[in-house]
Design an enzyme around this catalytic site. Structure first.
Site, PDB file in Angstrom:
ATOM      1  N   SER A  51       0.841  -1.204   0.000  1.00  0.00           N
ATOM      2  CA  SER A  51       0.000   0.000   0.000  1.00  0.00           C
ATOM      3  C   SER A  51       0.874   1.251   0.000  1.00  0.00           C
ATOM      4  O   SER A  51       0.388   2.341  -0.311  1.00  0.00           O
ATOM      5  CB  SER A  51      -0.924   0.008   1.222  1.00  0.00           C
ATOM      6  OG  SER A  51      -0.185  -0.178   2.411  1.00  0.00           O
ATOM      7  N   ASP A  89       5.500  -7.081   2.371  1.00  0.00           N
ATOM      8  CA  ASP A  89       4.755  -7.592   1.223  1.00  0.00           C
ATOM      9  C   ASP A  89       5.666  -7.939   0.051  1.00  0.00           C
ATOM     10  O   ASP A  89       6.577  -7.171  -0.286  1.00  0.00           O
ATOM     11  CB  ASP A  89       3.780  -6.510   0.711  1.00  0.00           C
ATOM     12  CG  ASP A  89       2.392  -6.652   1.302  1.00  0.00           C
ATOM     13  OD1 ASP A  89       2.047  -7.750   1.781  1.00  0.00           O
ATOM     14  OD2 ASP A  89       1.649  -5.647   1.276  1.00  0.00           O
ATOM     15  N   LYS A 119       4.488 -11.391   3.212  1.00  0.00           N
ATOM     16  CA  LYS A 119       3.060 -11.567   2.942  1.00  0.00           C
ATOM     17  C   LYS A 119       2.868 -11.618   1.431  1.00  0.00           C
ATOM     18  O   LYS A 119       3.520 -10.876   0.696  1.00  0.00           O
ATOM     19  CB  LYS A 119       2.231 -10.433   3.551  1.00  0.00           C
ATOM     20  CG  LYS A 119       0.732 -10.563   3.240  1.00  0.00           C
ATOM     21  CD  LYS A 119      -0.112  -9.650   4.112  1.00  0.00           C
ATOM     22  CE  LYS A 119      -0.155  -8.221   3.669  1.00  0.00           C
ATOM     23  NZ  LYS A 119      -0.626  -7.998   2.289  1.00  0.00           N
ATOM     24  N   GLU A 188      -9.286  -9.487   3.733  1.00  0.00           N
ATOM     25  CA  GLU A 188      -9.582  -8.094   3.372  1.00  0.00           C
ATOM     26  C   GLU A 188     -10.875  -7.996   2.568  1.00  0.00           C
ATOM     27  O   GLU A 188     -11.118  -8.778   1.638  1.00  0.00           O
ATOM     28  CB  GLU A 188      -8.431  -7.499   2.548  1.00  0.00           C
ATOM     29  CG  GLU A 188      -8.725  -6.055   2.112  1.00  0.00           C
ATOM     30  CD  GLU A 188      -7.516  -5.281   1.622  1.00  0.00           C
ATOM     31  OE1 GLU A 188      -6.386  -5.818   1.660  1.00  0.00           O
ATOM     32  OE2 GLU A 188      -7.708  -4.119   1.209  1.00  0.00           O
TER      33      GLU A 188
HETATM   34  O1  KIV Z   1      -0.448  -3.373   1.646  1.00  0.00           O
HETATM   35  C1  KIV Z   1      -1.069  -3.310   2.695  1.00  0.00           C
HETATM   36  O2  KIV Z   1      -1.059  -2.294   3.402  1.00  0.00           O
HETATM   37  C2  KIV Z   1      -1.853  -4.458   3.098  1.00  0.00           C
HETATM   38  C3  KIV Z   1      -2.768  -4.297   4.264  1.00  0.00           C
HETATM   39  C4  KIV Z   1      -3.930  -3.474   3.878  1.00  0.00           C
HETATM   40  C5  KIV Z   1      -3.187  -5.593   4.826  1.00  0.00           C
HETATM   41  O3  KIV Z   1      -1.789  -5.467   2.501  1.00  0.00           O
END
Ligand code: KIV
Length: 270
Positions: A51, A89, A119, A188
């Site tokens: 994000s 991520d 993630k 989500e």
């Molecule tokens: O990228 C992000 O911030 C996320 C969260 C919203 C879980 O994946």
């Protein structure tokens, strides 16, 4: 209050073991100062979310984010040496194409970035990638439902799992993530009842965002919860402090005081 100096290091194992216990807390962090603030506040999981592409880099969605971007920001968060678990991520197409490339990229987030877990988005579709990363001793957090990297495939940011066949698909994805060895999973943008069902049916902790109150934990994007984008306030976000408004007021005051010769005063001068 449990502050960072008075608590144990949070690990993927302690998160995994936390299922059914005290609710888990997670926020995104993209830099050193906010990582320190969130960690001192006692957040369990700092997520360097992709994000950042939207809230820090100004892209319209997360598909432009590169592994280089993720490494840059993960390194900054790691320098805060958080007691929170540091998860990062894997960005769009840095996984899910070639398994060896997935492993290599996950490994870079750990080795170079300083992340303690990665993630990735998707369930059934990326099951062999999750398994391969887990087999390399890298803890994986899953992410199913409204997965933002699929924005073009979904045709927008649409709540997933509203119809019963879609709900079954999201459940199958969550089960696949668990079966492949992930230690936790983000749910989500799904109906609260579906999140409750998934939380009941799988035995790894679920961390919700826009998924109702019955998950094992909650995650929010820091810039959303601190009100840094007053013109973008999705229904699932609670604004805990209007930092955007107070920052703007502070900067307006600075401009005014410089123009009026009020700042710097004698106390700020040598
Ligand atoms: O990228 C992000 O911030 C996320 C969260 C919203 C879980 O994946």
């Amino acid at each position: 209050m449990v502050t960072a100096t008075h608590r144990r290091k949070v690990t993927s194992a302690s998160v995994r073991a936390g299922k059914g216990g005290e609710k888990l807390t997670s926020v995104t962090a993209y830099d050193y100062p906010t990582a320190r603030i969130a960690d001192e506040a006692g957040v369990d999981i700092l997520l360097v979310g992709d994000s950042l592409g939207m809230v820090v880099l100004g892209y319209p969605d997360t598909t432009k984010v590169t592994l280089g971007d993720m490494l840059h920001h993960t390194k900054a968060v790691a320098r805060a040496k958080p007691m929170a678990l540091l998860a990062a991520d894997l960005p769009f197409l840095s996984y899910g194409v070639d398994v060896r490339e997935t492993i290599r990229n996950a490994g870079r987030l750990i080795q170079e970035g300083g992340a303690e877990a990665v993630k990735l988005e998707g369930g059934v579709r990326v099951r062999e990638h999750i398994r391969a990363v887990v087999d390399c001793q890298i803890p994986v957090m899953g992410h199913v439902g409204l997965t933002p990297q699929s924005v073009h495939a979904f045709g927008g940011y649409k709540i997933q799992g509203k119809k019963s066949e879609d709900a079954d698909r999201v459940l199958r994805d969550a089960v696949a993530v668990q079966e492949m060895g992930a230690f936790s999973i983000v749910l989500e943008g799904i109906p609260a009842a579906l999140a409750e069902r998934i939380t009941r049916e799988i035995d790894i902790p679920t961390i919700g965002i826009g998924a109702g109150p019955d998950c094992d934990g909650q995650v929010l994007v820091l810039h959303d919860m601190l009100g840094l984008y007053p013109d973008m306030r999705p229904k699932f976000v609670k604004v805990y402090a209007d930092v955007g408004e107070s920052a703007q007021a502070a900067l307006e005051r600075f401009c005014r005081e410089v123009r009026e010769g009020i700042f710097p005063g004698p106390e700020h001068s040598f």
